[in-house]
Write an enzyme that holds these catalytic residues in place. Structure first.
Site, PDB file in Angstrom:
ATOM      1  N   ARG A 163       0.794  -1.302  -0.030  1.00 35.12           N
ATOM      2  CA  ARG A 163      -0.038   0.157   0.040  1.00 35.12           C
ATOM      3  C   ARG A 163       1.119   1.244  -0.106  1.00 35.12           C
ATOM      4  O   ARG A 163       0.487   2.210   0.461  1.00 35.12           O
ATOM      5  CB  ARG A 163      -0.815  -0.019   1.156  1.00 35.12           C
ATOM      6  CG  ARG A 163      -2.106  -1.041   1.375  1.00 35.12           C
ATOM      7  CD  ARG A 163      -2.874  -0.868   0.000  1.00 35.12           C
ATOM      8  NE  ARG A 163      -4.014  -1.750   0.294  1.00 35.12           N
ATOM      9  CZ  ARG A 163      -4.359  -3.086   0.066  1.00 35.12           C
ATOM     10  NH1 ARG A 163      -3.118  -3.854  -0.207  1.00 35.12           N
ATOM     11  NH2 ARG A 163      -5.363  -3.625   0.605  1.00 35.12           N
ATOM     12  N   SER A 235     -10.756  -1.180   3.351  1.00 27.17           N
ATOM     13  CA  SER A 235      -9.989  -1.196   4.580  1.00 27.17           C
ATOM     14  C   SER A 235      -9.748   0.119   5.086  1.00 27.17           C
ATOM     15  O   SER A 235      -9.091   0.897   4.420  1.00 27.17           O
ATOM     16  CB  SER A 235      -8.647  -2.041   4.304  1.00 27.17           C
ATOM     17  OG  SER A 235      -8.769  -3.408   3.855  1.00 27.17           O
ATOM     18  N   GLU A 333      -5.456   3.690   6.371  1.00 26.24           N
ATOM     19  CA  GLU A 333      -4.846   3.323   5.104  1.00 26.24           C
ATOM     20  C   GLU A 333      -5.526   4.503   4.219  1.00 26.24           C
ATOM     21  O   GLU A 333      -5.020   4.873   3.031  1.00 26.24           O
ATOM     22  CB  GLU A 333      -5.488   2.068   4.771  1.00 26.24           C
ATOM     23  CG  GLU A 333      -4.593   1.511   3.484  1.00 26.24           C
ATOM     24  CD  GLU A 333      -5.708   0.920   2.413  1.00 26.24           C
ATOM     25  OE1 GLU A 333      -5.403   1.060   1.210  1.00 26.24           O
ATOM     26  OE2 GLU A 333      -6.729   0.505   2.632  1.00 26.24           O
TER      27      GLU A 333
HETATM   28  N1  EPU Z   1      -9.956 -11.429  10.300  1.00 21.61           N
HETATM   29  C1  EPU Z   1     -10.729 -11.685  11.294  1.00 21.61           C
HETATM   30  N2  EPU Z   1     -11.839 -10.892  11.467  1.00 21.61           N
HETATM   31  C2  EPU Z   1     -12.132  -9.754  10.724  1.00 21.61           C
HETATM   32  C3  EPU Z   1     -11.561  -9.572   9.563  1.00 21.61           C
HETATM   33  C4  EPU Z   1     -10.238 -10.493   9.433  1.00 21.61           C
HETATM   34  O1  EPU Z   1     -10.631 -12.327  12.262  1.00 21.61           O
HETATM   35  O2  EPU Z   1     -12.917  -9.104  10.977  1.00 21.61           O
HETATM   36  C5  EPU Z   1      -8.872 -12.355   9.974  1.00 21.61           C
HETATM   37  C6  EPU Z   1      -9.182 -13.415   8.771  1.00 21.61           C
HETATM   38  O3  EPU Z   1     -10.095 -14.661   9.467  1.00 21.61           O
HETATM   39  C7  EPU Z   1      -7.968 -13.676   8.242  1.00 21.61           C
HETATM   40  C8  EPU Z   1      -7.055 -12.448   8.435  1.00 21.61           C
HETATM   41  O4  EPU Z   1      -7.793 -11.670   9.512  1.00 21.61           O
HETATM   42  O5  EPU Z   1      -7.284 -14.809   8.744  1.00 21.61           O
HETATM   43  C9  EPU Z   1      -7.111 -11.393   7.200  1.00 21.61           C
HETATM   44  O6  EPU Z   1      -8.374 -11.343   6.610  1.00 21.61           O
HETATM   45  P1  EPU Z   1      -8.663 -10.887   5.288  1.00 21.61           P
HETATM   46  O7  EPU Z   1      -8.319 -12.100   4.466  1.00 21.61           O
HETATM   47  O8  EPU Z   1     -10.075 -10.471   5.357  1.00 21.61           O
HETATM   48  O9  EPU Z   1      -7.814  -9.792   4.743  1.00 21.61           O
HETATM   49  P2  EPU Z   1      -7.413  -8.336   5.412  1.00 21.61           P
HETATM   50  O10 EPU Z   1      -5.678  -8.655   5.747  1.00 21.61           O
HETATM   51  O11 EPU Z   1      -8.180  -7.918   6.446  1.00 21.61           O
HETATM   52  C10 EPU Z   1      -6.511  -7.361   3.165  1.00 21.61           C
HETATM   53  C11 EPU Z   1      -6.598  -6.083   2.472  1.00 21.61           C
HETATM   54  C12 EPU Z   1      -8.009  -6.202   1.776  1.00 21.61           C
HETATM   55  C13 EPU Z   1      -8.066  -7.484   0.672  1.00 21.61           C
HETATM   56  C14 EPU Z   1      -7.995  -8.714   1.702  1.00 21.61           C
HETATM   57  C15 EPU Z   1      -7.761  -9.782   0.803  1.00 21.61           C
HETATM   58  C16 EPU Z   1      -5.305  -4.427   3.485  1.00 21.61           C
HETATM   59  C17 EPU Z   1      -5.269  -3.215   4.411  1.00 21.61           C
HETATM   60  N3  EPU Z   1      -6.735  -4.864   3.203  1.00 21.61           N
HETATM   61  O12 EPU Z   1      -7.518  -7.343   4.380  1.00 21.61           O
HETATM   62  O13 EPU Z   1      -7.981  -4.901   0.958  1.00 21.61           O
HETATM   63  O14 EPU Z   1      -9.456  -7.446   0.257  1.00 21.61           O
HETATM   64  O15 EPU Z   1      -6.604  -8.623   2.266  1.00 21.61           O
HETATM   65  O16 EPU Z   1      -6.649  -9.990   0.302  1.00 21.61           O
HETATM   66  O17 EPU Z   1      -4.183  -4.851   3.206  1.00 21.61           O
HETATM   67  C18 EPU Z   1      -8.930  -2.674   0.808  1.00 21.61           C
HETATM   68  O18 EPU Z   1      -7.489  -2.334   0.516  1.00 21.61           O
HETATM   69  O19 EPU Z   1      -9.884  -1.985   0.712  1.00 21.61           O
HETATM   70  C19 EPU Z   1      -9.122  -4.209   0.788  1.00 21.61           C
HETATM   71  C20 EPU Z   1     -10.319  -4.575   0.980  1.00 21.61           C
END
Ligand code: EPU
Length: 337
Positions: A163, A235, A333
């Site tokens: 990012r 996010s 972010e």
């Molecule tokens: N998790 C939870 N609870 C939640 C959210 C997440 O326990 O409420 C856990 C999930 O179970 C998983 C881990 O946290 O084990 C990561 O969650 P997720 O795969 O949903 O991804 P993220 O790291 O929360 C990032 C990006 C998203 C992107 C997803 C999928 C950033 C800031 N965000 O989210 O990007 O869609 O990975 O690759 O890096 C965005 O930038 O707007 C965005 C949505």
């Protein structure tokens, strides 16, 4: 062609759907319009806006907002291995992904359904499901008002990281991205390693570009709010990157805590959504702002009446609760204006 809008509410032009006034919005179609815009409309400060999917407005904008509208996709060069394309900054990102998938071109499929315009993709190096825009970007074309001309920056000079890019730092507020060039591949390069992607692809009949795109769209639709209905900016926070020692201490206490390696072996990326969720905040709201009930990393305008400042006050509360529980700071972010 240039279109100028004066004194308008930007509610329908920002994904958080906050009401603020813009003194002047200037849309343009061609690169040649920029010289005229700077000669006739810009005296001092200005800013660029794509789909405003990653901007939180906290005040009225008294200076001109420049909006690129060029949506053209041009094929620059094609051979048996792949295709180089130039895409206008004003094209909706997902339309580019759909275009590439329809033509059997690999590289962007995991970035399906990310809201925003092509010109915003390099700014924060959009990423999802194990892919980042930088994996396919070859260069970024921009207008540089200080120099009075156009500049093309090769991807290796764009400072891409998680990012991150030069457009958020040294070039912030100094350039207008007009087009982005990409290299897309004709040979299959599936990235299925993230979360539920492989299972969702298998359930659709196995690996193909269309199945990957459909799987990613389905996953995103179940976890993320529909911006057409609920104001949000995806996010709200970045996933924090912490020292390996700290991550190991936390994993000893919370063995189920998600953690990911980074390019630096001494640093580990944690999931801010998981940290917020563990604080019991998923679905929590106050006033007009809340934490999304299916993805805790996303803050939402629950009533449609949130102001930017209310969102910030709420975000600060979330940050403090996470820091108090885990000793980790989570950074926004979203760009706050
Ligand atoms: N998790 C939870 N609870 C939640 C959210 C997440 O326990 O409420 C856990 C999930 O179970 C998983 C881990 O946290 O084990 C990561 O969650 P997720 O795969 O949903 O991804 P993220 O790291 O929360 C990032 C990006 C998203 C992107 C997803 C999928 C950033 C800031 N965000 O989210 O990007 O869609 O990975 O690759 O890096 C965005 O930038 O707007 C965005 C949505």
């Amino acid at each position: 062609m240039i279109r100028v809008f004066e004194n308008i509410d930007i509610c329908s032009r920002n994904s958080f759907k906050v009401h603020q006034q813009a003194a002047k919005i200037i849309e343009f179609d061609c690169n040649s319009d920029l010289t005229e815009i700077f000669a006739q409309h810009i005296t001092d400060k200005w800013m660029v806006m794509g789909g405003a999917n990653n901007i939180l407005f906290t005040c009225d904008v008294k200076y001109p907002i420049i909006v690129p509208r060029n949506e053209k996709i041009e094929i620059l060069c094609e051979n048996e291995l792949g295709v180089d394309i130039r895409v206008g900054a004003g094209l909706e990102w997902d339309e580019l992904v759909a275009w590439s998938v329809e033509r059997g071109l690999w590289g962007l499929e995991n970035l399906s359904l990310i809201p925003g315009k092509v010109g915003a993709a390099p700014v924060q190096n959009i990423g999802a499901y194990g892919a980042e825009a930088k994996d396919c970007i070859t260069s970024v074309e921009m207008f540089f008002p200080e120099q009075g001309g156009f500049v093309t920056l090769a991807a290796e000079h764009c400072g891409f990281g998680y990012r991150e890019s030069v457009f958020k730092h040294t070039l912030k507020g100094r350039v207008i991205i007009t087009a982005v060039t990409f290299h897309l591949s004709k040979s299959a390069q599936p990235k299925l390693g993230y979360g539920d992607v492989e299972r969702e692809v298998e359930s659709r009949g196995g690996v193909s570009l269309t199945n990957i795109r459909e799987a990613i769209c389905a996953i995103r639709r179940t976890k993320l709010p529909d911006t057409a209905i609920t104001g949000n900016a995806g996010s709200f926070f970045k996933n924090p990157i912490v020292e390996r020692n700290l991550a190991e201490q936390l994993i000893a206490i919370y063995p189920q805590m998600p953690h990911y390696p980074t390019a630096d072996p001494e640093k580990v990326k944690l999931a801010a959504g998981w940290l917020i969720d563990q604080c019991g905040l998923k679905g929590y709201s106050e006033g007009n702002v809340g934490v999304h009930n299916r993805q805790a990393l996303v803050l939402i305008n629950t009533t449609g009446n949130a102001t930017g400042n209310e969102v910030i006050t709420f975000a600060k509360k979330v940050q403090k609760i996470v820091t108090d529980k885990f000793g980790i700071a989570i950074e926004a972010e979203v760009n706050i204006l």
